[in-house]
Design an enzyme around this catalytic site. Structure first.
Site, PDB file in Angstrom:
ATOM      1  N   GLU A 148      -3.807  -9.806   3.947  1.00  0.00           N
ATOM      2  CA  GLU A 148      -4.476  -9.307   5.089  1.00  0.00           C
ATOM      3  C   GLU A 148      -5.657 -10.418   5.210  1.00  0.00           C
ATOM      4  O   GLU A 148      -6.133 -10.487   6.557  1.00  0.00           O
ATOM      5  CB  GLU A 148      -4.980  -7.975   5.180  1.00  0.00           C
ATOM      6  N   GLU A 191       0.857  -1.243  -0.153  1.00  0.00           N
ATOM      7  CA  GLU A 191       0.060  -0.077   0.153  1.00  0.00           C
ATOM      8  C   GLU A 191       0.850   1.334  -0.121  1.00  0.00           C
ATOM      9  O   GLU A 191       0.344   2.245  -0.447  1.00  0.00           O
ATOM     10  CB  GLU A 191      -0.819  -0.139   1.174  1.00  0.00           C
TER      11      GLU A 191
END
Length: 703
Positions: free
Chosen positions: A126, A106
């Site tokens: 995740e 990210e």
């Protein structure tokens, strides 16, 4: 002391360096330092570009997961810093190497350009913690890689190689060499040609080639195939939100992430994440203990288990020799190993060359003397104490000094087997789970005289062969099978009281168990289960109760060994289990013989309570006896070895979700209504104490 985050000049390029070993995780201090470095860059207009670089073996490999449990958790500072990076009016570049995962990817996606070393791995894992990427990964990745690849990567948590990332548009160029040098060369070339910022948030999400109902179908599939995982549904909705204006998608992602962060499923999966890392830490074992070398392995027994064990070592590049008592058994064993490898090759998981390379690391013999050069020898013969003692005695004489001798017993006394070798300090239990080449769990059984370096060596070796290792003390069944015994005990009592195998299995499968107890034992082999009960009886461990495990003992006598003979608890139509009237008749006959009343009011809730609450109670006894070091170790055993649902966190974590007071009350209830002559419902003192004080068992630590 090295700063976690610093800004340094390299000509007209500002290099923002992160140095937070070992994996440059995004701790609060790193995030704060990152924001300060962006401040410094913004304040100095003499820089032409900003390059993000990480020291050590990897770029940022994820966030600080411990912070997710903080009551005031917020991603606002990090996400705001990412937005500031992206909004710079000078080029911002990320130099990628190692594993670029989670918050690290990210961070890279918030940069305008990305250059990577060829060996880099990139992913958003995740989902494995019951979460979705919470720092705009669900919004930025679809803009660079397209919806299909982004949804696949985020939903599966899988990583892709740098070459695939280049093809997908996630990275702009691959460069060999040092990450900093590669990043500087790429950045200077960008500056030289006058390249400006290229903000991912301003890109459109391409839906070319996608059917109009693509997201509707993806959401339906998530609900059907991953019903127990809210993350699966939320990920689809978050990626769908990437088709909205960026600010709107950002708000959707934030809301969906927070739903998951506070969900019981994610808390359970995060518990297991930390428990797995704790399992490798052995109290009282020095970190600097000298390890014994293991360059070659011997295995006694080339059956299904022995062959599967051998595959683990061949897969890791460690040669192994298998010893059998007959050429026919040896040929069968090696043929089965080859068949397993060829099946993997047929599915594209291995090349033909890799199959031959691995088979070349394995050889078979009928000669025990072939074990003498081996650094580790594992006995994997039938679960019979007399036979295993004979083998261990032979190994004690054949194995070279300093070699580790391991037993793959699933229930028997490791200390007795260790003494049979005449060199008990060299002996340890290595309980592989079937199929051994597939199952992740390895129970490492520490005998009373196991040398510290033997234990440390086997724990490190477990990681090398891709296993999750948990240490157990010596008792019948160790951690997993000791708890499974009470689970199977109540399974059979329920069956004799009138519950059908499908009702029993269905009750626990409705909670997310991969397989109910009847299907599980039918697949493992009722003969295998019966023999462990028989051996337990020989060791004097069975209660003086003629009805104890009467079903499995009787079916063994009748030759109903489960799936492999076409009948066990179920009848089998190929591999499909079908209800069998003969099982019903047998259960009724045994109930009559043992004075057990049959009834037709057994509820699903009663089945769950009678199977799982005694199992949890037994786990508490295992903790108070010191057989397991931590509650998390028990949870890892059951989730990695027995199909216990990870979204429940394992039996000890689940106990806290139910409430220890509730479990204690129900165990006392069943002691009243079922009777407790043999101590089946006697409360663990630890569980009773924690329940009375309102404390959590998953947080318990030995004094």
């Amino acid at each position: 002391m090295t700063e976690l985050v610093s800004l340094a000049r390299h000509g007209d390029v500002a290099v923002l360096r992160i140095a937070n070993p070992p994996v440059n995780a995004l701790s609060l201090q790193v995030v704060t330092g990152l924001a300060a470095a962006v401040d410094a860059f913004e304040a100095d207009r003499s820089y032409a570009a900003l390059l993000l670089h990480c020291e050590g073996r990897t770029f940022v490999a994820g966030g600080d997961i411990t912070s997710f449990d903080s009551p005031g958790f917020t991603a606002a500072l990090y996400n705001g810093t990412l937005m500031r990076l992206e909004s710079q009016d000078r080029p911002v570049i990320a130099a990628l190497h190692g594993t670029v995962l989670g918050g690290g990817l990210e961070l890279a996606l918030a940069c305008h350009y990305r250059v990577a070393l060829p060996g880099t791995l990139i992913g958003l894992p995740e989902v494995k913690l019951g979460l979705l990427p919470g720092s705009l990964g669900t919004q930025r990745l679809p803009r660079v890689a397209g919806v299909e690849l982004a949804l696949d990567m985020i939903s599966s948590g899988r990583s892709i190689k740098a070459a695939a990332a280049l093809k997908a548009g996630i990275v702009d160029e691959l460069k060999e060499g040092d990450p900093l040098d590669a990043g500087l060369a790429f950045t200077q070339a960008l500056v030289a040609r006058g390249a400006g910022p290229r903000r991912v948030s301003e890109m459109n999400v391409s839906q070319v080639g996608l059917p109009p109902d693509y997201f509707e179908r993806a959401l339906d599939e998530a609900k059907r195939k991953k019903a127990f995982y809210p993350s699966a549904r939320n990920i689809v909705m978050a990626v769908q939100a990437s088709t909205l204006p960026f600010a709107e998608g950002e708000a959707v992602e934030a809301r969906l992430f927070e739903e998951l962060r506070t969900s019981p499923e994610s808390k359970a999966q995060r518990h297991l994440f930390f428990a797995e890392r704790q399992a490798g830490k052995i109290p009282g074992l020095s970190k600097d203990v000298a390890l014994r070398p293991v360059a070659s392995v011997g295995i006694v027994g080339a059956g299904t288990m022995g062959g599967g064990i051998a595959m683990n070592f061949a897969n890791a590049g460690i040669p192994a020799v298998l010893v059998e008592t007959s050429q026919a058994a040896l040929d069968r064993g090696l043929a089965l190993v080859r068949a397993n490898y060829e099946a993997s090759a047929a599915k594209g998981r291995l090349t033909a060359e890799q199959v031959e390379q691995r088979m070349a690391l394995l050889r078979g013999t009928l000669d025990y003397d072939a074990l003498t050069p081996c650094d580790l020898v594992i006995e994997a013969v039938f679960e019979n104490m007399d036979l295993k003692k004979q083998v261990c005695t032979k190994l004690g004489g054949v194995c070279k000094p300093g070699a580790i001798i391991a037993t793959n017993t699933s229930t028997l006394d490791v200390d007795v087997l260790a003494e049979a070798t005449g060199r008990p300090a060299d002996v340890v239990g290595m309980h592989f789970f079937s199929p051994a080449n597939v199952m992740r769990l390895l129970e490492v059984v520490r005998g009373a005289k196991t040398a510290p370096e033997v234990l440390a060596t086997v724990m490190q070796l477990a990681r090398k062969i891709g296993k999750v290792a948990v240490v157990s003390g010596v008792c019948y069944g160790f951690i997993g099978n000791r708890m499974a015994e009470v689970y199977m005990r109540e399974t059979e009592f329920l069956m004799m009281e009138g519950a059908a195998p499908a009702e029993i299995d269905g009750a626990v499968e409705a909670l997310g168990m991969a397989m109910g107890p009847c299907r599980m034992l039918d697949m493992a082999g009722i003969d295998v289960g019966a023999k462990t009960v028989i051996e337990y009886g020989k060791a004097g461990g069975l209660p003086p109760d003629d009805s104890y495990r009467a079903m499995v003992r009787t079916m063994f006598e009748l030759g109903r060994f489960g799936q492999k003979t076409g009948a066990g608890y179920y009848r089998y139509d190929g591999r499909k289990p079908v209800g069998d009237p003969e099982t019903t008749r047998l259960a009724k006959e045994l109930a009559t013989a043992h004075g057990i009343a049959q009834r037709n009011d057994i509820s699903q809730q009663e089945i769950v309570e009678r199977l799982l609450y005694p199992l949890i109670n037994e786990g508490a006894k295992i903790l108070e006896e010191g057989i397991a070091y931590r509650p998390g170790d028990i949870d890892i055993v059951w989730t990695a070895g027995y199909g216990f649902p990870d979204h429940k966190g394992g039996p000890m974590f689940m106990a806290d979700q139910i409430g220890l007071g509730v479990i204690a009350e129900r165990l006392e209830h069943y002691a009243q209504v079922r009777g407790n002559e043999f101590g089946y419902w006697t409360l663990s003192p630890l569980l009773a104490d924690l329940a009375q004080r309102g404390q959590r068992i998953s947080d318990w630590r030995a004094a």
